[in-house]
Design a protein around this motif. Structure first.
Motif, PDB file in Angstrom:
ATOM      1  N   ASP A   1       0.571  -1.111  -0.155  1.00 28.86           N
ATOM      2  CA  ASP A   1       0.485  -0.069  -0.140  1.00 28.86           C
ATOM      3  C   ASP A   1       0.866   1.431  -0.271  1.00 28.86           C
ATOM      4  OD1 ASP A   1      -2.102   1.689   0.144  1.00 28.86           O
ATOM      5  OD2 ASP A   1      -3.035   1.522   2.031  1.00 28.86           O
ATOM      6  N   GLY A   2       1.075   2.355  -0.671  1.00 29.53           N
ATOM      7  CA  GLY A   2       1.464   3.321  -1.339  1.00 29.53           C
ATOM      8  C   GLY A   2       3.216   3.191  -1.642  1.00 29.53           C
ATOM      9  N   LEU A   3       3.081   2.180  -2.209  1.00 29.83           N
ATOM     10  CA  LEU A   3       4.466   2.145  -3.298  1.00 29.83           C
ATOM     11  C   LEU A   3       4.122   1.634  -4.519  1.00 29.83           C
ATOM     12  CD1 LEU A   3       6.666  -0.823  -1.422  1.00 29.83           C
ATOM     13  CD2 LEU A   3       6.242   1.720  -1.040  1.00 29.83           C
ATOM     14  N   ASP A   4       5.293   2.235  -5.325  1.00 26.52           N
ATOM     15  CA  ASP A   4       4.385   2.432  -7.071  1.00 26.52           C
ATOM     16  C   ASP A   4       5.276   1.433  -7.969  1.00 26.52           C
ATOM     17  OD1 ASP A   4       7.011   2.505  -7.711  1.00 26.52           O
ATOM     18  OD2 ASP A   4       7.136   4.903  -7.200  1.00 26.52           O
ATOM     19  N   PRO A   5       5.049   0.419  -8.850  1.00 23.86           N
ATOM     20  CA  PRO A   5       4.847  -0.298  -9.511  1.00 23.86           C
ATOM     21  C   PRO A   5       6.228  -0.870  -9.321  1.00 23.86           C
ATOM     22  CG  PRO A   5       2.744   0.862 -10.705  1.00 23.86           C
ATOM     23  CD  PRO A   5       4.094   2.071  -9.786  1.00 23.86           C
ATOM     24  N   VAL A   6       7.178   0.137  -9.282  1.00 24.30           N
ATOM     25  CA  VAL A   6       8.586  -0.168  -9.393  1.00 24.30           C
ATOM     26  C   VAL A   6       9.276  -0.702  -8.018  1.00 24.30           C
ATOM     27  CG1 VAL A   6      10.224   1.139 -10.059  1.00 24.30           C
ATOM     28  CG2 VAL A   6       8.984   1.398 -11.744  1.00 24.30           C
ATOM     29  N   MET A   7       8.937   0.454  -7.083  1.00 25.84           N
ATOM     30  CA  MET A   7       9.167  -0.068  -5.725  1.00 25.84           C
ATOM     31  C   MET A   7       8.684  -1.524  -5.351  1.00 25.84           C
ATOM     32  SD  MET A   7      11.313   1.830  -4.591  1.00 25.84           S
ATOM     33  CE  MET A   7      11.635   2.858  -5.772  1.00 25.84           C
TER      34      MET A   7
END
Length: 299
Positions: free
Chosen positions: A155-161
């Motif tokens: 939750d809150g992480l973008d796809p790359v992260m």
């Protein structure tokens, strides 16, 4: 190894967990799935030693966990809202954890700082939700726990992260045999990450299974028909779900790929092919066999 035997936890009159039995092997990535309120977070907090059980047993390598500092030192818990001290920075949290965890690895900490684009001297309270999760991950990996518990970590992480997190955690599992337990209500986040899953619902465990085992005997196929056929004529297939999109018929069936495609070819489609199964489709199959509606469970 983690073993829950008849594990129960109540809050007032409500049973958050009701006599559950769960076994999680060493070196696995175990996904806890289920709707909000299913008992996933309570189970993780029991594993972290935050709560004590009201009934049954919870063992980590045959040892009781609650108020057992030697066992708790081998566990790191990242909650759905990671906790940090007021005015803390990543660096100050690192200094704290380095004294708390005997396996603290300064080299791994430096590596994680190079991996994640975070200023270790910036107050964590000024960071975004995603960056705060990255800060927690940095500290968790540097602590080198045997058991890493994560609650809604994506939750809150973008796809790359998200992909970076999966790669780092999978590397720790492969290199050190770390065991990972990750709770989520989103099956899509876990399907390319976990090797085992447990489905929690209303304080109980509906089932737990190895993913490869779950997928045995189930496949997804699609075929193009003009004109479209009636799926009801496919009596040789054990159809779990069927969808029609224009001239495309998509099926999830309890048959092998070879058998499903052979049956479709008998009806002379323009094309027919097998498709990869999603974890949600596998769960739909399992739930329907057991008389549950997965849409109501994971809503």
């Amino acid at each position: 190894m983690i073993e829950a035997k008849g594990l129960s936890k109540k809050f007032g009159a409500k049973a958050a967990l009701d006599k559950i039995d769960v076994a999680i092997g060493q070196g696995s990535i175990y996904g806890l799935v289920g709707s909000n309120g299913a008992g996933k977070s309570t189970f993780l907090r029991l594993l972290a030693g935050v709560y004590s059980p009201d009934g049954g047993e919870l063992l980590v390598d045959d040892c009781q966990l609650f108020e057992n500092s030697s066992v708790k030192q081998r566990v790191f818990f990242i909650s759905d809202y990671p906790y940090f001290f007021p005015h803390a920075t990543v660096q100050s949290m690192a200094e704290y954890y380095s004294k708390l965890y005997a396996k603290w690895n300064a080299q791994k900490y430096a590596e994680m700082l190079r991996t994640f684009p975070i200023d270790p001297k910036l107050p964590i309270s000024r960071m975004s939700k995603g960056m705060q999760r990255q800060a927690a991950i940095i500290c968790a990996i540097a602590c080198q726990p045997d058991y890493l518990l994560m609650d809604e970590i994506f939750d809150g992480l973008d796809p790359v992260m998200r992909q970076l997190l999966k790669r780092i955690v999978s590397g720790e599992v492969s290199d050190r045999g770390m065991t990972v337990i990750i709770a989520s209500h989103n099956l899509r986040e876990l399907e390319d990450f976990c090797d085992h899953v447990g489905l929690f619902h209303r304080g109980g465990v509906l089932f737990e299974r190895e993913l490869d085992e779950l997928k045995l005997g189930i496949c997804k196929v699609q075929a193009v028909f003009r004109p479209m056929i009636d799926p009801a004529v496919l009596t040789k297939l054990q159809i779990i779900t069927s969808k029609v999109h224009g001239s495309i018929l998509e099926l999830v069936v309890k048959n092998s790929q070879a058998d499903a495609l052979a049956v479709l070819e008998e009806l002379h489609p323009l094309t027919a092919e097998a498709l990869p199964l999603t974890l949600e489709e596998v769960f739909i199959s399992e739930m329907e066999v057991n008389g549950y509606d997965i849409d109501s469970i994971l809503a």
